[in-house]
Write a protein that holds these residues in place. Structure first.
Motif, PDB file in Angstrom:
ATOM      1  N   GLY A  76       4.349  -5.449   0.520  1.00 36.96           N
ATOM      2  CA  GLY A  76       4.078  -5.661  -0.978  1.00 36.96           C
ATOM      3  C   GLY A  76       5.029  -6.778  -1.884  1.00 36.96           C
ATOM      4  O   GLY A  76       4.608  -6.764  -2.554  1.00 36.96           O
ATOM      5  N   LEU A 124       2.776  -4.092  10.349  1.00 32.31           N
ATOM      6  CA  LEU A 124       2.088  -4.274   8.823  1.00 32.31           C
ATOM      7  C   LEU A 124       1.798  -6.122   9.059  1.00 32.31           C
ATOM      8  O   LEU A 124       0.619  -5.610   8.319  1.00 32.31           O
ATOM      9  CB  LEU A 124       3.613  -4.827   8.043  1.00 32.31           C
ATOM     10  N   ARG A 125       1.509  -6.791   9.555  1.00 25.56           N
ATOM     11  CA  ARG A 125       0.443  -7.881  10.026  1.00 25.56           C
ATOM     12  C   ARG A 125      -0.297  -7.376   9.531  1.00 25.56           C
ATOM     13  O   ARG A 125      -1.635  -7.677   9.809  1.00 25.56           O
ATOM     14  CB  ARG A 125       1.343  -9.004  10.757  1.00 25.56           C
ATOM     15  N   HIS A 173      -2.044  -4.483   9.684  1.00 25.73           N
ATOM     16  CA  HIS A 173      -2.274  -3.490   8.785  1.00 25.73           C
ATOM     17  C   HIS A 173      -3.268  -4.281   8.253  1.00 25.73           C
ATOM     18  O   HIS A 173      -3.701  -4.024   7.133  1.00 25.73           O
ATOM     19  CB  HIS A 173      -1.396  -2.563   8.902  1.00 25.73           C
ATOM     20  N   ASN A 174      -2.192  -5.395   7.591  1.00 24.39           N
ATOM     21  CA  ASN A 174      -2.681  -6.093   6.288  1.00 24.39           C
ATOM     22  C   ASN A 174      -3.686  -6.821   6.474  1.00 24.39           C
ATOM     23  O   ASN A 174      -4.019  -7.790   5.628  1.00 24.39           O
ATOM     24  CB  ASN A 174      -1.265  -6.802   5.837  1.00 24.39           C
ATOM     25  N   ARG A 198       1.528   2.488  -2.509  1.00 25.20           N
ATOM     26  CA  ARG A 198       2.571   1.175  -2.496  1.00 25.20           C
ATOM     27  C   ARG A 198       4.129   1.419  -2.280  1.00 25.20           C
ATOM     28  O   ARG A 198       4.876   2.021  -1.384  1.00 25.20           O
ATOM     29  CB  ARG A 198       2.953  -0.531  -3.311  1.00 25.20           C
ATOM     30  N   GLU A 246       5.292  -8.842   3.622  1.00 21.47           N
ATOM     31  CA  GLU A 246       4.042  -7.688   3.683  1.00 21.47           C
ATOM     32  C   GLU A 246       4.114  -6.427   3.444  1.00 21.47           C
ATOM     33  O   GLU A 246       3.236  -5.297   3.558  1.00 21.47           O
ATOM     34  CB  GLU A 246       4.422  -7.516   5.648  1.00 21.47           C
TER      35      GLU A 246
END
Length: 719
Positions: free
Chosen positions: A124, A168-169, A171-172, A607, A122
């Motif tokens: 990246g 993050l899941r 957000h992504n 990132r 998550e």
């Protein structure tokens, strides 16, 4: 009309399954060994036993959810709480399922490994980089040791990482789907669990809120979204990440107070009103007492400031010495103190100054805020008195005494005004347990107060009570609560003494609201401070970074078998190098970008910055606060911060490999170094396995070879 068969297509991440299986094996195998109490199990086990018996306790080191999680494992294992957690190394009896006591922390420690793998993705990172982070977690000896016993750090780390993974899941994923907000809700719930386990979870919560605020600020600047859409997104974030954690935090205490309904050893830390809600203890005395204090009432007055040991306004047939040790004179009146034990000399009678009766009339005449009363000591019939004589230990304040008429010029000054601090109206009645009262001396406007000073031998080391002029703001030391109360029926002294020796009646229960109990418990946890005592294995934050310290968790009674909290030295060094390398690289990037050179594309730069915000930021918020703390610290306090660095290391290597190394030779050289480090991590893990699992036992010479640092305290038995 035949339909085609139902086809299910599944994407299985083999790497995820592999690290999950290895994590379960390293954390759960041989979980019942050793079959004896290990280090802080002696601390947490006491609370587990109290949960099993539904006995109230207060742990001033943290909230109750962690104890409830440990107790859940004990409950499903059939533990009844009948074990004395009195020393490290004590053998568990046959009837105690050691495996179930340690199961939930071990599962949290095991599931943290695949969680780190997923969290890296998550962030990246590539699958190979995510595997590297999982391997660092998998082979970290300190994390293994901490998760294999009835301790809470592994539970804290799991839910801390889970909250970031869920956020993050969210957000992504595409925010147009309301299902994505389930991830945000899970994130808020996970961080609430982390805070409920240990207050250290607040540190990661602040980081999570900071990241969410930055993302929300960017969302507000997105002109493609309508004003209504922006408001909805912002409100959803506030509800999931602020409101939900607060509500869940309160809910943990609601469950805690609902389960622990019996009186226990920690009752004395709480107020009389709180104690009266618990079965047994004070409630056996206070049930059925009259609610309203009346003229003629017999009462005991507990100081609101007597913490952690309670004390009650007290007098006895001993006078103050004529002169104190420093030569200063006293009134030589009867002593009035605060006594930390239940005693018949704690009883006082509320008297109307205009009447002679010391019994309650029919109907009773209640005492109200602002009334002037006299307090008569039940056993000696002396009036509570104060005058312009310096107190024995606090010469700036007035002495408080039981008045004796010596036929001298010192006239009695025994009138006191009742001031109910927590009143709702100016005519409120003085209530048993519920009212916080200040007694103000009518002649001098001084307030009756517990000074906290201990009297010398002539005062039997009881606590000093004084009358202090009202120059200071109200405080708990000036507040008194009627704890035991009954209506007096005996006017004669001899009959009254017999009455005071008899127990009070029991028939009904008086309760206070959950919110009152919750607020009081929070305040007590905030005020209560554990003694800052030295411990053999305490350490400083600077020692954590270089792994100069360890903790001996367990030693076999007759062999060299032992378990230590020692980190994997290689992975520890990798974490430190990654932290330093990221900071240096970030400074170089910033300086060059300031000069107009963009070494990496903007997307990769963002990132890179986000990676540092989560990993370096997570390390900082979980490490820097300990530099400012004066409490006793241990190596395991560093483990949450270390977890963020294990997330950082593989991602940083991937960044260097992809964006800073241009030639194949350089990339091959880096790959060879990474492979060598991975092998070194594995070898270091295997090398310290005997100290991680306590098996196999090693010879003295083999143990000496494991002492890589002189500061490590590894134990030897010389046969």
């Amino acid at each position: 009309m035949l339909q085609p068969p139902l086809v299910v297509t599944a994407h299985i991440d083999v790497l995820l399954l592999l690290v999950s299986g290895l994590a379960l094996w390293t954390r759960l195998s041989g979980l019942s060994y050793p079959n004896s109490v290990v280090f802080d199990e002696v601390y947490y086990g006491q609370f587990v036993s109290l949960y099993m018996k539904r006995v109230f306790f207060i742990d001033d080191s943290g909230p109750p959810l962690g104890h409830m999680i440990l107790s859940a494992g004990a409950y499903f294992g059939g533990f009844d709480g009948n074990f004395v957690w009195n020393r490290i190394g004590a053998e568990y009896p046959d009837g105690v399922s050691v495996w179930s006591l340690r199961l939930l922390p071990a599962l949290c420690g095991a599931f943290s490994v695949p969680l780190v793998y997923s969290l890296s993705l998550e962030l990246g990172a590539s699958y190979l980089s995510a595997l590297g982070a999982a391997v660092l977690f998998l082979l970290e000896n300190a994390l293994i040791v901490q998760s294999r016993f009835m301790l809470l750090e592994s539970v804290l780390i799991f839910f801390m990482l889970l909250s970031f993974f869920c956020y993050l899941r969210f957000h992504n994923t595409c925010h147009s789907s309301w299902f994505s907000y389930c991830w945000l809700l899970f994130s808020g719930a996970s961080i609430a669990v982390a805070i409920g386990v240990k207050y250290m979870g607040l540190l990661s919560y602040l980081l999570l809120l900071g990241v969410a605020c930055v993302h929300t600020w960017s969302l507000i600047g997105d002109r493609t979204l309508s004003h209504l859409s922006v408001c909805v997104h912002a409100v959803c974030r506030a509800v999931c990440l602020v409101v939900v954690p607060v509500l869940l935090y309160v809910f943990w205490f609601y469950v805690h107070l609902s389960l622990l309904h019996r009186s226990g050893p920690h009752d004395q830390l709480m107020s009389s009103a709180f104690q009266a809600t618990l079965e047994g203890g004070l409630s056996r005395i206070t049930q059925g007492q009259p609610l309203e204090v009346a003229y003629g009432s017999q009462v005991t007055l507990r100081s609101s400031a007597s913490n952690p040991v309670p004390c009650w306004l007290h007098s006895h047939k001993v006078n103050y010495p004529i002169r104190y040790e420093n030569g200063r004179g006293s009134s030589h009146q009867q002593q009035v103190t605060c006594y930390p034990f239940k005693d018949v000399n704690n009883w006082w009678i509320i008297k109307d100054p205009n009447r002679h009766e010391l019994v309650v009339g029919n109907p009773p005449r209640p005492v109200r805020h602002g009334d002037v009363i006299q307090l008569v000591h039940g056993m000696t019939s002396r009036f509570l008195n104060s005058h312009d004589v310096a107190a024995p230990m606090s010469p700036h304040a007035q002495e408080v005494s039981g008045y004796i008429n010596y036929n001298v010029s010192m006239a009695p000054q025994n009138l006191w005004t009742v001031e109910i601090s927590n009143r709702e109206t100016d005519t409120e009645v003085w209530k048993t347990i519920l009212s916080d009262v200040r007694l103000i001396h009518l002649n001098t406007s001084a307030v009756l107060k517990l000074s906290g000073a201990s009297l010398p031998d002539w005062g039997f080391h009881q606590l000093e009570v004084i009358a202090e002029k009202l120059f200071t703001a109200p405080s708990s030391s000036q507040s008194w609560t009627v704890e035991e109360h009954r209506y007096g029926t005996s006017q004669e002294q001899r009959e009254r003494e017999l009455e005071l020796h008899s127990p009070t009646h029991i028939d009904v229960t008086r309760k206070i609201s959950f919110w009152a109990k919750f607020i009081e418990l929070q305040w007590k946890m905030l005020k209560a401070k554990q003694e800052n005592t030295e411990h053999k294995y305490s350490s400083t934050p600077s020692e954590w970074l270089t792994l100069e310290t360890n903790i001996a968790y367990w030693l076999h009674s007759s062999t060299n078998a032992q378990i230590h909290l020692i980190g994997n030295p290689v992975s520890w060094a990798i974490a430190n190098m990654s932290l330093l390398a990221y900071q240096l690289l970030a400074i170089c990037y910033l300086l060059r970008r300031r000069r107009g050179f963009k070494d990496i594309p903007d997307d990769e730069w963002n990132r890179f910055i986000f990676l540092g915000s989560v990993c370096v930021g997570g390390w900082m918020v979980n490490f820097v606060p300990f530099l400012l703390m004066e409490k006793t610290l241990f190596l395991y306090h560093y483990l949450p911060a270390l977890c963020y660095l294990h997330l950082l290391s593989p991602a940083l290597v991937e960044h260097v490999h992809s964006h800073l190394l241009s030639s194949k030779a350089q990339r091959r050289g880096l790959s060879a170094c990474v492979l060598a480090l991975a092998v070194s991590v594995l070898l270091a893990y295997q090398n310290f396995c005997p100290l991680t699992y306590g098996s196999p036992q090693l010879s003295t010479s083999a143990l000496q070879r494991l002492k890589w640092r002189e500061s490590w305290d590894i134990l030897y038995r010389h046969h």
